[in-house]
Motif scaffolding. Structure first.
Motif, PDB file in Angstrom:
ATOM      1  N   VAL A  50       0.847  -1.203   0.000  1.00 58.14           N
ATOM      2  CA  VAL A  50       0.000   0.000   0.000  1.00 58.14           C
ATOM      3  C   VAL A  50       0.879   1.249   0.000  1.00 58.14           C
ATOM      4  N   HIS A  51       1.897   1.244   0.852  1.00 55.54           N
ATOM      5  CA  HIS A  51       2.822   2.376   0.942  1.00 55.54           C
ATOM      6  C   HIS A  51       3.481   2.656  -0.413  1.00 55.54           C
ATOM      7  N   ILE A  52       3.924   1.604  -1.097  1.00 52.50           N
ATOM      8  CA  ILE A  52       4.594   1.789  -2.388  1.00 52.50           C
ATOM      9  C   ILE A  52       3.607   2.314  -3.438  1.00 52.50           C
ATOM     10  N   ILE A  53       2.379   1.822  -3.409  1.00 50.63           N
ATOM     11  CA  ILE A  53       1.364   2.347  -4.329  1.00 50.63           C
ATOM     12  C   ILE A  53       1.137   3.839  -4.057  1.00 50.63           C
ATOM     13  N   LEU A  54       1.077   4.215  -2.782  1.00 51.96           N
ATOM     14  CA  LEU A  54       0.899   5.629  -2.431  1.00 51.96           C
ATOM     15  C   LEU A  54       2.064   6.481  -2.921  1.00 51.96           C
ATOM     16  N   GLU A  55       3.255   5.877  -3.034  1.00 46.64           N
ATOM     17  CA  GLU A  55       4.450   6.613  -3.468  1.00 46.64           C
ATOM     18  C   GLU A  55       4.508   6.820  -4.987  1.00 46.64           C
ATOM     19  N   GLN A  56       3.621   6.185  -5.718  1.00 42.85           N
ATOM     20  CA  GLN A  56       3.642   6.329  -7.177  1.00 42.85           C
ATOM     21  C   GLN A  56       3.440   7.795  -7.579  1.00 42.85           C
ATOM     22  N   GLN A  57       4.444   8.357  -8.258  1.00 40.93           N
ATOM     23  CA  GLN A  57       4.350   9.683  -8.893  1.00 40.93           C
ATOM     24  C   GLN A  57       4.059  10.841  -7.930  1.00 40.93           C
ATOM     25  N   ALA A  61       7.190  12.274   1.049  1.00 41.20           N
ATOM     26  CA  ALA A  61       6.508  12.907   2.186  1.00 41.20           C
ATOM     27  C   ALA A  61       4.988  12.852   2.024  1.00 41.20           C
ATOM     28  N   SER A  62       4.506  13.095   0.813  1.00 41.21           N
ATOM     29  CA  SER A  62       3.063  13.044   0.555  1.00 41.21           C
ATOM     30  C   SER A  62       2.519  11.638   0.772  1.00 41.21           C
ATOM     31  N   ALA A  63       3.270  10.656   0.283  1.00 37.80           N
ATOM     32  CA  ALA A  63       2.846   9.258   0.444  1.00 37.80           C
ATOM     33  C   ALA A  63       2.799   8.870   1.917  1.00 37.80           C
ATOM     34  N   LEU A  64       3.807   9.302   2.667  1.00 38.42           N
ATOM     35  CA  LEU A  64       3.864   8.965   4.086  1.00 38.42           C
ATOM     36  C   LEU A  64       2.724   9.638   4.858  1.00 38.42           C
ATOM     37  N   ALA A  65       2.370  10.849   4.453  1.00 37.42           N
ATOM     38  CA  ALA A  65       1.248  11.544   5.096  1.00 37.42           C
ATOM     39  C   ALA A  65      -0.048  10.768   4.891  1.00 37.42           C
ATOM     40  N   ALA A  66      -0.245  10.259   3.688  1.00 35.17           N
ATOM     41  CA  ALA A  66      -1.443   9.469   3.403  1.00 35.17           C
ATOM     42  C   ALA A  66      -1.438   8.169   4.207  1.00 35.17           C
TER      43      ALA A  66
END
Length: 213
Positions: A50-57, A61-66
């Motif tokens: 899930v974390h890696i999907i959130l990191e796409q593009q 920092a934005s991915a980690l916030a989500a």
């Protein structure tokens, strides 16, 4: 499966870095100037994917916030808990409509038994890639990062990762318009330790960026 699965760990990581440094003067220079790279890794869990999907593009920092927002909402990121969230609740956790679809599709695939993360430990890189990219929203970059960080596979070069490509161009003084194929050819000189070379390049990219602040 007949091929031996090569992985890195805390006991062999620096040895692998040293081997690459002996083979490539540019990688050696990075280690001499900035030290060994961190051995980046994550647990082999649904949360990691899930974390890696959130990191796409997006920025890390934005991915980690989500990710943190999701944890605030459901405490533990499991397929069942993710599927309990409405689309509106996912949006409140900074998850885009597309990534909501990807993450819930992954959750369903795990609950339906189509994906078994524990079994991935014993599967070849190629078979894992084939399995993951059959899912909507999971492509080669996501698979590369998962193979490197969650399974510690040694020979992955994430050609879709801008940070590693830009670091490679800079350290080897490559032309800006160099082709994807030429970059892959350069990376093949680091086989079977391309994951470790990637981490050295990430380390250079982050150290170089920090020095400019």
């Amino acid at each position: 499966m007949t091929d031996e699965i090569l992985t890195f760990n805390t006991s062999n990581f620096h040895e692998m870095c040293d081997f690459l440094a002996n083979c490539d003067q540019d990688l050696k220079l990075i280690i001499e100037n900035h030290g060994y790279p961190p051995m980046w890794n994550r647990e082999n869990t649904f949360e990691t994917l899930v974390h890696i999907i959130l990191e796409q593009q997006v920025s890390l920092a934005s991915a980690l916030a989500a990710l943190h927002k999701l944890k605030e909402k459901i405490t533990e990121i499991t397929p069942e808990n993710i599927l309990s969230l409405t689309d509106a609740e996912m949006r409140e956790c900074y998850v885009s409509r597309q990534k909501n679809t990807y993450i819930k599709g992954l959750a369903n695939s795990i609950l339906e038994g189509k994906i078994n993360l524990e079994k991935f430990q014993e599967m070849s890189d190629e078979k894992i890639r084939e399995t993951l990219i059959s899912l909507k929203g999971i492509g080669n970059w996501t698979t590369d990062i998962y193979l490197m960080l969650a399974l510690q596979r040694t020979d992955i070069f994430p050609i879709g990762d801008l940070a590693v490509v830009n670091a490679l161009k800079k350290i080897k003084r490559l032309p800006p318009k160099i082709s994807r194929e030429e970059i892959i050819t350069i990376s093949e000189e680091w086989k079977p330790l391309r994951s470790v070379a990637t981490m050295i390049l990430w380390h250079y990219y982050l150290s170089d960026s920090a020095s400019k602040k």
